[in-house]
Scaffold this motif. Sequence first.
Motif, PDB file in Angstrom:
ATOM      1  N   ALA A  28      32.799 -20.917  27.415  1.00 34.41           N
ATOM      2  CA  ALA A  28      34.040 -20.373  27.971  1.00 34.41           C
ATOM      3  C   ALA A  28      34.857 -21.478  28.653  1.00 34.41           C
ATOM      4  CB  ALA A  28      33.738 -19.273  28.972  1.00 34.41           C
ATOM      5  N   LYS A  29      36.146 -21.503  28.381  1.00 35.48           N
ATOM      6  CA  LYS A  29      36.988 -22.555  28.948  1.00 35.48           C
ATOM      7  C   LYS A  29      37.092 -22.448  30.470  1.00 35.48           C
ATOM      8  CE  LYS A  29      41.541 -20.463  28.476  1.00 35.48           C
ATOM      9  NZ  LYS A  29      42.890 -20.649  27.966  1.00 35.48           N
ATOM     10  N   HIS A  30      37.011 -21.237  31.012  1.00 38.56           N
ATOM     11  CA  HIS A  30      37.093 -21.070  32.471  1.00 38.56           C
ATOM     12  C   HIS A  30      35.860 -21.660  33.159  1.00 38.56           C
ATOM     13  CE1 HIS A  30      40.755 -18.799  32.342  1.00 38.56           C
ATOM     14  NE2 HIS A  30      40.234 -17.952  31.464  1.00 38.56           N
ATOM     15  N   THR A  31      34.712 -21.531  32.527  1.00 31.85           N
ATOM     16  CA  THR A  31      33.496 -22.115  33.092  1.00 31.85           C
ATOM     17  C   THR A  31      33.579 -23.633  33.061  1.00 31.85           C
ATOM     18  OG1 THR A  31      32.220 -20.225  32.313  1.00 31.85           O
ATOM     19  CG2 THR A  31      30.974 -22.174  32.965  1.00 31.85           C
ATOM     20  N   ARG A  32      34.037 -24.187  31.959  1.00 36.26           N
ATOM     21  CA  ARG A  32      34.194 -25.641  31.870  1.00 36.26           C
ATOM     22  C   ARG A  32      35.199 -26.136  32.921  1.00 36.26           C
ATOM     23  NH1 ARG A  32      34.595 -24.384  26.415  1.00 36.26           N
ATOM     24  NH2 ARG A  32      36.771 -25.047  26.395  1.00 36.26           N
ATOM     25  N   ALA A  33      36.275 -25.396  33.108  1.00 30.15           N
ATOM     26  CA  ALA A  33      37.273 -25.774  34.116  1.00 30.15           C
ATOM     27  C   ALA A  33      36.668 -25.709  35.523  1.00 30.15           C
ATOM     28  CB  ALA A  33      38.497 -24.863  34.023  1.00 30.15           C
ATOM     29  N   PHE A  34      35.867 -24.682  35.793  1.00 30.35           N
ATOM     30  CA  PHE A  34      35.201 -24.556  37.086  1.00 30.35           C
ATOM     31  C   PHE A  34      34.285 -25.752  37.339  1.00 30.35           C
ATOM     32  CE2 PHE A  34      31.283 -23.428  39.297  1.00 30.35           C
ATOM     33  CZ  PHE A  34      31.790 -23.119  40.545  1.00 30.35           C
ATOM     34  N   LEU A  35      33.491 -26.122  36.328  1.00 26.02           N
ATOM     35  CA  LEU A  35      32.567 -27.247  36.483  1.00 26.02           C
ATOM     36  C   LEU A  35      33.315 -28.569  36.660  1.00 26.02           C
ATOM     37  CD1 LEU A  35      29.808 -26.229  33.925  1.00 26.02           C
ATOM     38  CD2 LEU A  35      29.650 -26.207  36.429  1.00 26.02           C
ATOM     39  N   ARG A  36      34.406 -28.756  35.943  1.00 17.10           N
ATOM     40  CA  ARG A  36      35.229 -29.970  36.123  1.00 17.10           C
ATOM     41  C   ARG A  36      35.784 -30.038  37.545  1.00 17.10           C
ATOM     42  NH1 ARG A  36      37.034 -28.867  30.897  1.00 17.10           N
ATOM     43  NH2 ARG A  36      38.890 -27.833  31.711  1.00 17.10           N
ATOM     44  N   HIS A  37      36.278 -28.897  38.040  1.00 18.44           N
ATOM     45  CA  HIS A  37      36.824 -28.838  39.401  1.00 18.44           C
ATOM     46  C   HIS A  37      35.728 -29.150  40.432  1.00 18.44           C
ATOM     47  CE1 HIS A  37      39.184 -27.572  42.828  1.00 18.44           C
ATOM     48  NE2 HIS A  37      38.182 -26.773  43.181  1.00 18.44           N
ATOM     49  N   ALA A  38      34.558 -28.563  40.256  1.00 19.07           N
ATOM     50  CA  ALA A  38      33.444 -28.813  41.182  1.00 19.07           C
ATOM     51  C   ALA A  38      33.059 -30.295  41.160  1.00 19.07           C
ATOM     52  CB  ALA A  38      32.249 -27.936  40.821  1.00 19.07           C
ATOM     53  N   GLU A  39      33.078 -30.892  39.989  1.00 19.05           N
ATOM     54  CA  GLU A  39      32.765 -32.325  39.859  1.00 19.05           C
ATOM     55  C   GLU A  39      33.786 -33.163  40.610  1.00 19.05           C
ATOM     56  OE1 GLU A  39      30.609 -35.507  38.910  1.00 19.05           O
ATOM     57  OE2 GLU A  39      30.099 -33.646  37.894  1.00 19.05           O
ATOM     58  N   ARG A  40      35.064 -32.856  40.452  1.00 16.79           N
ATOM     59  CA  ARG A  40      36.126 -33.590  41.159  1.00 16.79           C
ATOM     60  C   ARG A  40      35.991 -33.455  42.673  1.00 16.79           C
ATOM     61  NH1 ARG A  40      39.476 -31.466  37.076  1.00 16.79           N
ATOM     62  NH2 ARG A  40      40.203 -29.870  38.508  1.00 16.79           N
ATOM     63  N   GLU A  41      35.540 -32.288  43.127  1.00 16.32           N
ATOM     64  CA  GLU A  41      35.380 -32.028  44.558  1.00 16.32           C
ATOM     65  C   GLU A  41      34.097 -32.626  45.131  1.00 16.32           C
ATOM     66  OE1 GLU A  41      37.596 -30.394  46.649  1.00 16.32           O
ATOM     67  OE2 GLU A  41      38.936 -30.580  44.927  1.00 16.32           O
ATOM     68  N   GLY A  42      33.258 -33.179  44.280  1.00 14.21           N
ATOM     69  CA  GLY A  42      31.993 -33.752  44.741  1.00 14.21           C
ATOM     70  C   GLY A  42      30.938 -32.705  45.051  1.00 14.21           C
ATOM     71  N   ALA A  43      31.071 -31.526  44.445  1.00  5.21           N
ATOM     72  CA  ALA A  43      30.169 -30.415  44.740  1.00  5.21           C
ATOM     73  C   ALA A  43      29.077 -30.237  43.686  1.00  5.21           C
ATOM     74  CB  ALA A  43      30.973 -29.120  44.868  1.00  5.21           C
ATOM     75  N   VAL A  44      28.915 -31.221  42.794  1.00  5.08           N
ATOM     76  CA  VAL A  44      27.900 -31.116  41.750  1.00  5.08           C
ATOM     77  C   VAL A  44      26.756 -32.072  42.061  1.00  5.08           C
ATOM     78  CG1 VAL A  44      27.405 -31.460  39.293  1.00  5.08           C
ATOM     79  CG2 VAL A  44      29.554 -30.412  39.994  1.00  5.08           C
ATOM     80  N   VAL A  45      25.524 -31.527  41.988  1.00  2.00           N
ATOM     81  CA  VAL A  45      24.324 -32.329  42.198  1.00  2.00           C
ATOM     82  C   VAL A  45      23.502 -32.235  40.924  1.00  2.00           C
ATOM     83  CG1 VAL A  45      22.214 -32.612  43.545  1.00  2.00           C
ATOM     84  CG2 VAL A  45      24.323 -31.831  44.670  1.00  2.00           C
ATOM     85  N   THR A  46      23.329 -33.366  40.254  1.00  2.00           N
ATOM     86  CA  THR A  46      22.517 -33.409  39.043  1.00  2.00           C
ATOM     87  C   THR A  46      21.091 -33.739  39.447  1.00  2.00           C
ATOM     88  OG1 THR A  46      24.419 -34.134  37.758  1.00  2.00           O
ATOM     89  CG2 THR A  46      22.239 -34.479  36.774  1.00  2.00           C
ATOM     90  N   LEU A  47      20.153 -32.873  39.068  1.00  6.03           N
ATOM     91  CA  LEU A  47      18.784 -32.995  39.546  1.00  6.03           C
ATOM     92  C   LEU A  47      17.863 -33.806  38.659  1.00  6.03           C
ATOM     93  CD1 LEU A  47      18.300 -29.360  40.862  1.00  6.03           C
ATOM     94  CD2 LEU A  47      18.989 -31.400  42.107  1.00  6.03           C
ATOM     95  N   SER A  48      18.334 -34.254  37.522  1.00  7.63           N
ATOM     96  CA  SER A  48      17.467 -35.013  36.634  1.00  7.63           C
ATOM     97  C   SER A  48      18.304 -35.752  35.607  1.00  7.63           C
ATOM     98  CB  SER A  48      16.490 -34.069  35.929  1.00  7.63           C
ATOM     99  OG  SER A  48      15.728 -34.757  34.972  1.00  7.63           O
ATOM    100  N   PHE A  60      25.607 -22.501  50.306  1.00  7.13           N
ATOM    101  CA  PHE A  60      25.165 -23.077  51.568  1.00  7.13           C
ATOM    102  C   PHE A  60      24.880 -24.548  51.388  1.00  7.13           C
ATOM    103  CE2 PHE A  60      21.957 -24.414  54.592  1.00  7.13           C
ATOM    104  CZ  PHE A  60      22.534 -24.024  55.770  1.00  7.13           C
ATOM    105  N   PRO A  61      25.335 -25.402  52.253  1.00 13.06           N
ATOM    106  CA  PRO A  61      26.242 -25.123  53.360  1.00 13.06           C
ATOM    107  C   PRO A  61      27.661 -24.885  52.873  1.00 13.06           C
ATOM    108  CG  PRO A  61      25.782 -27.471  53.265  1.00 13.06           C
ATOM    109  CD  PRO A  61      24.964 -26.815  52.184  1.00 13.06           C
ATOM    110  N   ASP A  62      28.015 -25.504  51.759  1.00 10.09           N
ATOM    111  CA  ASP A  62      29.280 -25.231  51.087  1.00 10.09           C
ATOM    112  C   ASP A  62      28.935 -24.870  49.652  1.00 10.09           C
ATOM    113  OD1 ASP A  62      31.026 -25.913  53.245  1.00 10.09           O
ATOM    114  OD2 ASP A  62      30.613 -28.033  52.835  1.00 10.09           O
ATOM    115  N   GLU A  63      29.922 -24.471  48.888  1.00  5.54           N
ATOM    116  CA  GLU A  63      29.655 -24.159  47.485  1.00  5.54           C
ATOM    117  C   GLU A  63      29.189 -25.426  46.774  1.00  5.54           C
ATOM    118  OE1 GLU A  63      32.542 -22.989  44.115  1.00  5.54           O
ATOM    119  OE2 GLU A  63      31.997 -21.153  45.199  1.00  5.54           O
ATOM    120  N   THR A  64      28.008 -25.358  46.191  1.00  6.89           N
ATOM    121  CA  THR A  64      27.411 -26.487  45.494  1.00  6.89           C
ATOM    122  C   THR A  64      26.901 -26.028  44.144  1.00  6.89           C
ATOM    123  OG1 THR A  64      26.707 -27.423  47.613  1.00  6.89           O
ATOM    124  CG2 THR A  64      25.652 -28.304  45.641  1.00  6.89           C
ATOM    125  N   VAL A  65      27.069 -26.861  43.145  1.00  5.33           N
ATOM    126  CA  VAL A  65      26.570 -26.587  41.798  1.00  5.33           C
ATOM    127  C   VAL A  65      25.428 -27.560  41.525  1.00  5.33           C
ATOM    128  CG1 VAL A  65      27.123 -26.493  39.350  1.00  5.33           C
ATOM    129  CG2 VAL A  65      28.854 -25.831  41.029  1.00  5.33           C
TER     130      VAL A  65
END
Length: 87
Positions: A28-48, A60-65
């Motif tokens: 879905a394009k909206h999901t991809r857009a959400f993930l791109r936005h989260a990445e730009r905001e520094g809210a994405v943590v890649t675990l591996s 918690f503490p803020d929105e994090t992906v």
Amino acid sequence: MYLHLGQDYVVHTRDIIGIFDIDSSTVAKHTRAFLRHAEREGAVVTLSGELPKSFVITDFPDETVFISPISSRTLQRRCERGENPGP
């Protein structure tokens, strides 16, 4: 209860907004857009460095992906059973 997401990361289940399969949900394009936005905001943590299988959104503490190498189905089963086996 806490849920192990991969590597040394655990989150409290009450902080989880959603658990998503990365392959089926990023169609879905909206999901991809959400993930791109989260990445730009520094809210994405890649675990591996492995191939990602799911992503988990927490508030918690803020929105994090969290991008996890563990499948969404496995994470959901752990939540449902109340079990949390380690890595």
